[in-house]
Design an enzyme around this catalytic site. Sequence first.
Site, PDB file in Angstrom:
ATOM      1  N   ALA A 201      12.713   2.480  -7.493  1.00  0.00           N
ATOM      2  CA  ALA A 201      14.060   2.708  -7.904  1.00  0.00           C
ATOM      3  C   ALA A 201      13.908   0.879  -8.569  1.00  0.00           C
ATOM      4  CB  ALA A 201      15.628   2.738  -7.510  1.00  0.00           C
ATOM      5  N   GLY A 202      12.752  -0.015  -8.185  1.00  0.00           N
ATOM      6  CA  GLY A 202      13.121  -1.349  -8.378  1.00  0.00           C
ATOM      7  C   GLY A 202      12.895  -1.322  -9.552  1.00  0.00           C
TER       8      GLY A 202
ATOM      9  N   ARG B  49       8.085  -9.790 -10.792  1.00  0.00           N
ATOM     10  CA  ARG B  49       7.111  -9.377 -11.224  1.00  0.00           C
ATOM     11  C   ARG B  49       6.078  -9.406 -11.310  1.00  0.00           C
ATOM     12  NH1 ARG B  49       7.437  -9.935  -4.153  1.00  0.00           N
ATOM     13  NH2 ARG B  49       8.898  -8.542  -5.071  1.00  0.00           N
TER      14      ARG B  49
ATOM     15  N   ASP C 144       5.288   1.754  -3.913  1.00  0.00           N
ATOM     16  CA  ASP C 144       4.300  -0.129  -5.121  1.00  0.00           C
ATOM     17  C   ASP C 144       3.208  -0.187  -4.418  1.00  0.00           C
ATOM     18  OD1 ASP C 144       6.048  -1.281  -3.097  1.00  0.00           O
ATOM     19  OD2 ASP C 144       5.430  -2.681  -3.641  1.00  0.00           O
TER      20      ASP C 144
ATOM     21  N   ASN D 280       4.446  -5.965   7.545  1.00  0.00           N
ATOM     22  CA  ASN D 280       4.710  -3.858   7.226  1.00  0.00           C
ATOM     23  C   ASN D 280       4.466  -4.026   6.109  1.00  0.00           C
ATOM     24  OD1 ASN D 280       5.972  -2.172   6.776  1.00  0.00           O
ATOM     25  ND2 ASN D 280       7.975  -3.555   5.691  1.00  0.00           N
TER      26      ASN D 280
ATOM     27  N   TYR E 116     -19.772   9.060 -42.130  1.00  0.00           N
ATOM     28  CA  TYR E 116     -19.383   9.595 -41.285  1.00  0.00           C
ATOM     29  C   TYR E 116     -19.312  11.395 -42.014  1.00  0.00           C
ATOM     30  CZ  TYR E 116     -14.054  11.167 -40.814  1.00  0.00           C
ATOM     31  OH  TYR E 116     -13.433  11.230 -40.838  1.00  0.00           O
TER      32      TYR E 116
ATOM     33  N   ALA F 102     -30.865  12.178 -53.565  1.00  0.00           N
ATOM     34  CA  ALA F 102     -29.766  10.826 -52.864  1.00  0.00           C
ATOM     35  C   ALA F 102     -29.221  10.678 -53.498  1.00  0.00           C
ATOM     36  CB  ALA F 102     -31.167  10.324 -52.989  1.00  0.00           C
TER      37      ALA F 102
HETATM   38  C1  UD1 Z   1       8.560  -4.422   1.109  1.00  0.00           C
HETATM   39  C2  UD1 Z   1       9.323  -4.968   1.747  1.00  0.00           C
HETATM   40  C3  UD1 Z   1       7.916  -5.614   2.984  1.00  0.00           C
HETATM   41  C4  UD1 Z   1       7.104  -5.007   3.437  1.00  0.00           C
HETATM   42  C5  UD1 Z   1       6.509  -4.747   1.708  1.00  0.00           C
HETATM   43  C6  UD1 Z   1       5.302  -4.160   1.320  1.00  0.00           C
HETATM   44  C7  UD1 Z   1      11.668  -4.482   2.474  1.00  0.00           C
HETATM   45  C8  UD1 Z   1      12.671  -5.548   3.262  1.00  0.00           C
HETATM   46  N1  UD1 Z   1      10.268  -5.581   3.089  1.00  0.00           N
HETATM   47  O1  UD1 Z   1       8.467  -5.645   0.166  1.00  0.00           O
HETATM   48  O2  UD1 Z   1       8.979  -5.515   4.145  1.00  0.00           O
HETATM   49  O3  UD1 Z   1       6.194  -5.722   3.935  1.00  0.00           O
HETATM   50  O4  UD1 Z   1       7.722  -3.571   1.062  1.00  0.00           O
HETATM   51  O5  UD1 Z   1       4.607  -3.684   0.597  1.00  0.00           O
HETATM   52  O6  UD1 Z   1      12.057  -3.249   1.893  1.00  0.00           O
HETATM   53  N2  UD1 Z   1      12.847  -0.624  -4.608  1.00  0.00           N
HETATM   54  C9  UD1 Z   1      14.297   0.793  -4.581  1.00  0.00           C
HETATM   55  N3  UD1 Z   1      15.483   0.430  -5.338  1.00  0.00           N
HETATM   56  C10 UD1 Z   1      15.289  -1.425  -5.206  1.00  0.00           C
HETATM   57  C11 UD1 Z   1      15.107  -2.367  -3.923  1.00  0.00           C
HETATM   58  C12 UD1 Z   1      13.206  -2.212  -3.868  1.00  0.00           C
HETATM   59  O7  UD1 Z   1      13.935   1.675  -5.307  1.00  0.00           O
HETATM   60  O8  UD1 Z   1      16.962  -1.320  -4.318  1.00  0.00           O
HETATM   61  C13 UD1 Z   1      11.368  -0.322  -4.255  1.00  0.00           C
HETATM   62  C14 UD1 Z   1      10.574  -1.026  -4.987  1.00  0.00           C
HETATM   63  O9  UD1 Z   1      11.024   0.483  -6.674  1.00  0.00           O
HETATM   64  C15 UD1 Z   1       9.280  -0.837  -4.729  1.00  0.00           C
HETATM   65  C16 UD1 Z   1       9.941  -0.819  -2.857  1.00  0.00           C
HETATM   66  O10 UD1 Z   1      11.470  -0.168  -3.142  1.00  0.00           O
HETATM   67  O11 UD1 Z   1       8.753   0.108  -4.418  1.00  0.00           O
HETATM   68  C17 UD1 Z   1       9.597  -1.990  -2.117  1.00  0.00           C
HETATM   69  O12 UD1 Z   1      10.280  -2.758  -3.224  1.00  0.00           O
HETATM   70  P1  UD1 Z   1      10.099  -4.386  -2.776  1.00  0.00           P
HETATM   71  O13 UD1 Z   1      10.957  -5.080  -3.932  1.00  0.00           O
HETATM   72  O14 UD1 Z   1       8.897  -4.754  -4.067  1.00  0.00           O
HETATM   73  O15 UD1 Z   1       9.812  -5.222  -1.511  1.00  0.00           O
HETATM   74  P2  UD1 Z   1       9.207  -6.095  -1.631  1.00  0.00           P
HETATM   75  O16 UD1 Z   1       9.099  -7.013  -1.463  1.00  0.00           O
HETATM   76  O17 UD1 Z   1       7.630  -5.766  -1.611  1.00  0.00           O
HETATM   77 CA    CA Z   2       6.401  -4.720  -2.940  1.00  0.00          CA
END
Ligand code: UD1
Ligand code: CA
Length: 449
Positions: free
Chosen positions: A9-10, A14, A103, A170, A362, A419
């Site tokens: 959902a994010g 970045r 991701d 993690n 062509y 030709a």
């Molecule tokens: C997250 C972990 C971190 C880990 C890393 C690994 C948390 C708080 N942190 O950090 O510990 O080391 O992944 O790659 O979980 N997303 C949603 N809804 C939201 C926010 C995010 O669905 O409200 C989804 C994003 O689309 C993404 C995934 O969750 O696919 C991870 O979100 P992201 O913001 O990339 O987390 P990181 O900061 O990478």
């Molecule tokens: Ca991430």
Amino acid sequence: MLAVAVLAAGKGTRMKSDLPKVLQPLAGATLVERVLASCRHLDPARQILIVGHQAERVEASLAAIDGLEFVLQQPQKGTGHAVQQLLPALEGFSGELLVLNGDVPLLRPETLEQLLAQHRSSGAAVTLLTARLADPTGYGRVVADAEGRVSAIIEHRDCSEEQRRNPLINAGIYCFDWPRLAAVLPLLTTDNDQGELYLTDTVAMLSPAMHLEVADADEINGINDRLQLAQCEAVLQERLRRHWMAQGVSFSDPTSCTLSEGSRFGRNVQVEPQCHFRGASTIGDGCRIGPGCLIENSTLESGVEVLYSVLRDSSVAQGCVVGPFAQLRAGARLEAGCRVGNFVEVKNSTLAEGVKANHLSYLGDADLGANVNVGAGTITANFDGLRKHRTVIGAGSKTGANSVLVAPITLGARVTVAAGSTLTHNVPDGALAFGRARQVVKEGWKPSA
Ligand code: UD1
Ligand code: CA
């Protein structure tokens, strides 16, 4: 019983992109497609994608996947908030919930199997994947003891200097006992640097929490920015090339070539530098490709040679030679032993066995019979400004240099085109056709000095 939830959902701030992060492509498949593929073999009873940012676009891109459920997270208040959205959907569910980050696209299916197996045998409330990284910057750090018990996960931005030195990170991949997770999800708070609800905070509330460290840290690469996207692409490309080298494909300069997941190669294929295979392409036994080729959604039978050329949505039969500098576009079909040479473009056309089109032509919307010889500079004028028309050239015919064949037009078999002709009428079998002004010579035209 297993349910899988993928967090997608994010926004992917970045990435600085208009495309939702999980739709970024990697070796021909989007991040989220790859993540979904990595758990398919576990045959989960439920497969749920949590969508939010550009939800409709993400859903539309996955419409073809059977049984995939979508849960909307609006607004997006963190990974913990994302998983809270599952509470209604998974009410009464009593199995394990595998949570995957949308991701983290390089996970191997075997690693997930191992995670699930360890989680089931240990009876843990949660088991998460970890890795030890030389550069753990940006990842959540995992606080664990020697027995693999996890007491907390601290996000990079919430870490002290000392905590940042902890290399155990993690991966964002967790296997939870769902009823136990469901009980603590409502307890999450936003007491952190981002003011979000972190899924990682549930780990300190669950006991026992265990971790499984992956051997190959590349597998858990998370993608937050374009640099990481490029690094993951490099890892995938290396995996693909190694796979095909093991199957008998030679690359003289492997790192200069890129492959797609859908590319297939026969044995004894030689790939020279700077060749790129995209989409679903099949390259037959003994082909020699390159240097300098782009081959997309095309099929090459055995023994084909292609040099400095672009082939898309085309098929090339046994023993053809293509290039240098040829372009085969959608619907180009070369039957066995054809030769398509420099600066020749073929589109939506069939060249029967042994056709030669060696220079500067062509061929669009055309059907050429066996052994037709296409003279240098022959053009099928297929477009009248409104519609496309076909050109048919019978077997054994020969067009002279600089012939223009104005479609629709049919030349019979064994026709010779003089030709420099522009032909607008059909020509019967065996005829010679001229379509040009006769040469006129005016002697003494330039007064001698
Ligand atoms: C997250 C972990 C971190 C880990 C890393 C690994 C948390 C708080 N942190 O950090 O510990 O080391 O992944 O790659 O979980 N997303 C949603 N809804 C939201 C926010 C995010 O669905 O409200 C989804 C994003 O689309 C993404 C995934 O969750 O696919 C991870 O979100 P992201 O913001 O990339 O987390 P990181 O900061 O990478
Ligand atoms: Ca991430």
